[in-house]
Design an enzyme around this catalytic site. Structure first.
Site, short mmCIF file in Angstrom:
data_model
loop_
_atom_site.label_atom_id
_atom_site.label_comp_id
_atom_site.label_asym_id
_atom_site.label_seq_id
_atom_site.Cartn_x
_atom_site.Cartn_y
_atom_site.Cartn_z
N GLU A 59 -83.75 -44.92 102.65
CA GLU A 59 -83.65 -43.66 101.88
C GLU A 59 -84.16 -42.51 102.75
OE1 GLU A 59 -86.39 -43.80 98.59
OE2 GLU A 59 -85.49 -42.08 97.57
N LYS B 197 -78.84 -40.84 94.09
CA LYS B 197 -79.88 -41.52 93.34
C LYS B 197 -79.85 -41.05 91.89
CE LYS B 197 -84.87 -42.45 94.07
NZ LYS B 197 -85.95 -42.14 95.03
N CYS C 164 -83.61 -46.85 95.99
CA CYS C 164 -85.01 -47.05 95.62
C CYS C 164 -85.24 -47.20 94.11
CB CYS C 164 -85.84 -45.91 96.21
SG CYS C 164 -87.57 -46.37 96.47
N LEU D 22 -120.59 -42.24 113.82
CA LEU D 22 -121.03 -43.62 113.57
C LEU D 22 -122.46 -43.60 113.03
CD1 LEU D 22 -119.74 -45.57 116.72
CD2 LEU D 22 -118.61 -45.26 114.51
N ASN E 266 -127.66 -32.30 101.92
CA ASN E 266 -126.33 -31.80 102.26
C ASN E 266 -126.32 -31.05 103.59
OD1 ASN E 266 -125.05 -32.82 100.00
ND2 ASN E 266 -125.43 -31.02 98.76
N THR F 199 -115.08 -40.94 107.00
CA THR F 199 -115.36 -42.37 106.84
C THR F 199 -115.73 -42.79 105.42
OG1 THR F 199 -117.68 -42.04 107.38
CG2 THR F 199 -116.21 -42.54 109.22
#
Lengths: 544, 544
Positions: free
Chosen positions: B41, B112, B148, B295, B377, B401
């Site tokens: 599609e 469609k 679809c 990290l 903060n 993350t």
């Protein structure tokens, strides 16, 4: 028949508050001798409730509130918007509906047929369209019932139409002697006049009076302007609700004129009042009492501060000047002068020590790489962090101050000057920001002249001026209006006389900065095409 | 008839790149002796192109590309998705369409019928639905053509259906001897099995073979997983495309089995591979070569780093440890150990001096107010500013993350740890983050054991632990899954055995933190309900 148009300001999901408000206006309409009082589209749940409509408890409470309201409706009938279950096993399961309430009961329910699914509207996400139009009889009058978009599809008015059906025509054919429309139609510059034309054309085409009630109030990006309107069968205006305020107006259904003059206020006045309402309601409905604004001494933050003062009161606005070593002296003095003339609290928090601390901290990784926009962005992000610290500590709403022109081309720093809970000017082009400043200053110099006349600068490096990086604002805004609002192709814009490189540079800047706007605070919509909700561009794309 | 399923990874708006890719696979299919090669599609413009579809130039180029492609189609016919103009003066003006190309020409165009307008899908915003189904004849076979969503509405499969029409039933009644479906169906945990069930039920209900080709690749929030599939007339799988990779597979239209075994990989493997593809494509399609990650020594950033290394290569991932005075020693040593085991560049940038500079700077306004979340903060925002500085200076993509559990309840700092261009884990509940860590470590200890086993902590104040502020993650995740994904009412969740206060606290935390998510980076979707595009909640509301 005497009809009252009750343009109220509901809050999404505040069922008891909305009910109270509806009852308050209904009683007033009753005392005024109205036979029928009309309330806006979705007056019970508030509009737009968005995905809260998927919440079964939310729909239940909206239905219970409707029942509670019906019980209190006496001799003045009421028409009110709510979300109705369809009861069907196919489809979305909900109608955008209206109910006719009278003498303690829900007498009739009708549904919206045309579901706007463009720009900021997503109604096909939530609702099924009505399969047929509905008429009601009140007294001896046959009334055509419609909801907002239903009246916006006349084949003699629009070249390209979104829908095949024209519910107004269907209602007229079925014998409607008058048309009522409950609506939640957001403010856009010029929309009020367009609305008037649409309504006038309906009244005169079918020779029936038209009663149109609109929601008022700010809901996130959208500002509903009220401006309800009643037209007689000739299409003359016989009653009008106020702009940007709750209001209740009365009109007789079959008495012609005297026609009221039709005027739309100047753009600057409308936009200013719209933004004041938008800021006031966003703060109020989110539970903020006060707002903090970084005052750079420039025109954008000055206009934002004026709007905030009008919206929240001067005691609830705090201006912070955060000069760096690149700030001109005037940046602090102009900001202080503005704060003085507005009578707001003001503090100066210099950021140079913090900036030096960042440079020091980053030296081991940056080594001797030359200064670039990185260092400019650090300054903007220090300011954002300081404003957020004040927000966190004191519960202030941070109002971000960027205008549409700079947000469009990405002349702004993500997590820096783009920090905030709400952006007042992000749909106001820079040239119109000047217009607002002149409007604000029309009777007295509230904004210091120097804020208006000095050359705009981000003051993030020595001797910087906006015009080093951007075309003159009148040119930039003209191209942006064509490209963003009117969706003209770049080649069309060039063909109409703009420099090829200039146009493509602007277009590329707009599209390549979508990632910034994707994380921007909600910004109040005032033009036909605002960034945010109404403009959904993929980030990962290679077309522009 | 020999059919090839070409599951390709187009880029939105990259018309020449997409054309090249289509031709490459078409030639391969031709060499393999295919009579027909199917592409996904919207393979020509890429899916979803969103509001780029309103751009007249974009549609023009998509049509020109189709013509260009048609000219190069020889004896192997092709079916390919594109955006077609309807030519009507009512409606949106576009179809989500497919074209059958053969021997240099566009032989047939089909549309469609069912336009998904829920969750992440907005197709009614752009398209008009097909008014009728289309069949094609290739060789002597009558083929039912579908796109679809068209196949997702069988009345014997779904209790509540979004649409009244069932295009597959209509095609079967019109004599389709086989069904082809071109699709762009995003990955969601378990979706592959559901897709298989839907397709199998169609094949066995109508006794016809089914050929289903799906897009592959990441586009912003969405990850398309490929997994194209061919079923014989009994509903047995006869060919399957790979998951999360481009692929070309062949199947004969009317030869039964041998049936391939149906297996869906374990959740952790699927999610891991989905996220790798999502990160790789977002970076690649946006023009980033390398990514930087803060990290913390915790599990979220460790898993994010592993995904980034798999996606971009270890030379293109940079890990930064940014300890404060509240950081444990292990936060740096665990991060360093992880960086070592992944072989990525690593730097330590302590933030204590910056934190002190902020406290110093803010002292005049904060006076002696006690420490609260404000100071926490600030630490998070210093880290965000440092990562963005590295992004600005070196052109890195910042990967944020946060996991879904903390993003859900707002246990995260706007402009702090929420900083980034893309969020890899924002749709991965914390409990599944642990699952991913175990999956990553299955053959060797890549993530240091200590990152996995230590109690999660934001380390923003002395002795802090996530569990001081949040319920245990298994409980939190169970409630969140019910509330956010399954849309159970809070009272239903309580009735099934959860503590009343706990449930309401979670629900209120979710709804009151919408303003943070509203400014979050795009996050890769892996569950049935991710925050972002698919969940649109008003900010100013008083329901929750």
């Amino acid at each position: 028949m005497k009809i009252a148009l009750a343009q109220i300001n509901p809050t999404v999901g505040d069922f008891s508050g909305n009910l109270k408000k509806i009852l308050f206006f209904l009683k007033k309409a009753e005392r005024g001798g109205a036979d029928l009082c009309m309330f806006p589209e979705m007056a019970i749940p508030g509009y737009p409730a968005r995905d809260l409509l998927f919440d079964g408890g939310f729909i239940d409470e909206n239905l219970r509130t409707l029942e509670r309201l019906a019980k209190q409706v006496g001799r003045t009938a009421a028409i009110v918007g709510f979300a109705a279950r369809t009861g069907s096993r196919t489809g979305k399961g909900l109608f955008n509906a209206g109910a006719l309430l009278h003498k303690g009961k829900v007498r009739q329910v009708f549904q919206k047929m045309l579901l706007p699914t463009y720009d900021v509207f997503d109604e096909f996400r939530y609702f099924d369209p009505a399969e047929r139009v509905s008429l009601a009889t009140i007294g001896r009058t046959t009334i055509g019932l419609s909801i907002c978009e239903d009246i916006w599809n006349s084949s003699d008015f629009w070249e390209q139409r979104f829908y095949a059906a024209d519910p107004v025509e269907m209602l007229a054919k079925k014998g409607a002697e008058m048309l009522v429309t409950i609506s939640a139609s957001p403010f856009v510059i010029g929309r009020r006049t367009l609305r008037h034309c649409v309504l006038k054309s309906i009244a005169s085409r079918y020779g029936i009076p038209v009663f149109y009630v609109n929601q008022v109030g700010g809901n996130d990006q959208l500002i509903f302007d009220g401006c309800s309107i009643a037209l007689d069968a000739r299409g003359d205006v016989v009653a009008q609700g106020k702009a940007f305020e709750e209001d209740l107006v009365f009109a007789e259904s079959h008495v012609a004129g005297p026609a009221l003059p039709w005027i739309e206020e100047p753009v600057e006045e409308n936009v200013y009042r719209a933004l004041v309402l938008g800021v006031r309601d966003y703060a109020g409905k989110c539970g903020f009492k006060a707002a903090v604004i970084g005052l750079s001494g420039g025109i954008d933050s000055a206009v934002t501060a004026c709007i905030a003062v009008e919206a929240l009161g001067r005691k609830n606005v705090i201006g912070i000047s955060m000069p760096s070593m690149y700030s001109s002296k005037a940046s602090v003095t102009d900001a202080r002068e503005l704060a003085g003339s507005l009578g707001i609290r003001f503090a100066v928090i210099p950021i140079t020590p913090l900036y030096r601390a960042y440079i020091q901290t980053l030296r081991p990784v940056f080594r001797r790489l030359r200064q670039d926009e990185t260092e400019e962005n650090i300054q903007a992000r220090i300011r954002g962090t300081i404003l957020m610290a004040l927000s966190n500590k004191f519960g202030y709403l941070v109002l971000s101050t960027g205008n549409k022109s700079e947000v469009a081309v990405g002349y702004c720093t993500l997590y820096g000057d783009m920090t905030g809970g709400l952006s007042a000017l992000s749909d106001v082009p820079k040239t119109l920001v000047y217009g607002l400043a002149h409007y604000i200053n029309q009777h007295a110099e509230i904004i210091p002249q120097n804020c208006i006349t000095k050359a705009p600068s981000a003051e993030l490096k020595p001797g910087q001026s906006d015009q080093d990086s951007l075309p003159p604002y009148d040119v930039l805004d003209a191209v942006l209006t064509r490209y963003v609002e009117k969706r003209e192709k770049p080649e069309e814009i060039i063909a109409s006389g703009y420099d090829r490189k200039l146009v493509w540079d602007i277009v590329h800047s707009v599209e390549r900065n979508e990632y910034k706007r994707n994380q921007a605070p909600p910004g109040l919509k005032v033009t036909t095409k605002a960034f945010g909700l109404g403009r959904r561009i993929p980030l990962a794309q290679k077309y522009y």
